[in-house]
Motif scaffolding. Structure first.
Motif, short mmCIF file in Angstrom:
data_model
loop_
_atom_site.label_atom_id
_atom_site.label_comp_id
_atom_site.label_asym_id
_atom_site.label_seq_id
_atom_site.Cartn_x
_atom_site.Cartn_y
_atom_site.Cartn_z
N ARG B 9 -1.98 -19.12 11.05
CA ARG B 9 -3.32 -18.95 10.51
C ARG B 9 -3.44 -17.63 9.75
NH1 ARG B 9 -7.64 -21.82 12.11
NH2 ARG B 9 -8.42 -20.98 10.15
N MET B 88 -5.49 -16.97 0.47
CA MET B 88 -5.52 -18.07 1.43
C MET B 88 -4.68 -19.20 0.84
SD MET B 88 -6.64 -19.69 4.13
CE MET B 88 -8.24 -19.26 4.82
N LEU B 90 -3.45 -23.09 1.22
CA LEU B 90 -3.85 -24.37 1.81
C LEU B 90 -2.82 -25.44 1.47
CD1 LEU B 90 -7.59 -24.18 0.83
CD2 LEU B 90 -6.78 -24.37 3.16
N PHE B 104 -6.56 -31.73 4.11
CA PHE B 104 -6.15 -30.34 4.09
C PHE B 104 -5.82 -29.81 5.48
CE2 PHE B 104 -6.82 -28.78 -0.19
CZ PHE B 104 -7.61 -29.78 -0.75
N GLY B 105 -4.92 -28.85 5.51
CA GLY B 105 -4.67 -28.09 6.72
C GLY B 105 -5.69 -26.98 6.85
N PRO B 106 -5.61 -26.19 7.94
CA PRO B 106 -6.60 -25.15 8.19
C PRO B 106 -6.43 -23.90 7.33
CG PRO B 106 -4.95 -25.15 9.91
CD PRO B 106 -4.65 -26.33 9.05
#
Lengths: 114, 113
Positions: B9, B88, B90, B104-106
């Motif tokens: 993350r 970021m 994605l 989408f992923g986180p």
């Protein structure tokens, strides 16, 4: 030159009101459109989609309208709630040389006030 | 439910380091994508893959490479990280053909110092 650090368009609505978020798309050959919602710190989540043979589609509290004549898409949220505060993106599908890619708009920030 | 997972993350790396971002999807999707997202610029496509070992450049491929050795896994590689790659990232996947939604992923928040 390209501008950096542009602020997102922001729509501020009161809780309980209806929200309308607009999107202009560029490719007249696009035949599939999606709206995504992105909350802070998360990836975009699918809300609703529409194919070009339709001009309206309804989901739970959301409606998407498509006007192909002026290449315009809108997302209507009924009875907006605080949990609807997020950035909303529209996306159009275009047929590229290698398959189908989505072209995303820059997004609109929706702020719901109590 | 479709699930797209990303290996981290949050990630902090130094300038010049080689960085690997991993993405895995569990729905047997043919297409996988890497985007970066920066304030005011929306989602910009870096690379995508429509099959194992196949890759196509997106809008901003410079400074990145990708690898897809297995259908479920798509890796983004920063060969030599630079501060302007702080962003970021994605990952997304999508079934083959037209008119399918993209999942989408986180996201991975990468900071390059």
């Amino acid at each position: 030159g390209e501008s950096v650090g542009l602020h997102l368009p922001t729509l501020s609505v009161q809780e309980g009101d209806n929200s309308i978020i607009n999107c202009a798309y560029s490719n007249s050959a696009s035949d599939y459109f999606i709206w995504y919602k992105q909350e802070s710190g998360k990836g975009p989540q699918f809300i609703i989609d529409i194919r070009s043979n339709m001009d309206k589609r309804q989901g739970q509290r959301v409606t998407v309208l498509l006007n192909k004549t002026v290449k315009h898409l809108s997302l209507q949220i009924a009875a907006t709630q605080p949990g609807d505060s997020a950035v909303y993106f529209c996306a159009e599908e275009t047929n590229s040389n290698s398959g189908y890619a989505l072209n995303f708009g820059k997004g609109t920030s929706l702020l719901v006030t109590p | 439910d479709v699930k797209v997972t990303q290996s981290s993350r949050y990630l902090v790396k130094r300038t010049g380091e080689k960085v690997f971002l991993e993405c895995v999807q569990d729905m047997d999707h043919e297409n996988m994508f890497w985007y970066r997202q920066d304030p005011g610029l929306g989602l910009r496509l870096i690379y995508f893959s429509y099959d194992v070992k196949m890759k196509e450049k997106g809008d901003i491929p410079e400074g990145y490479s990708v690898s897809r050795e297995k259908k479920e896994r798509f890796s983004l590689i920063l060969e030599s990280a630079s501060t302007n790659q702080t962003s970021m990232y994605l990952c997304a996947s999508r079934a083959g053909g037209a008119r399918y939604e993209q999942y989408f992923g986180p996201g991975t928040r990468l900071t390059v110092t």
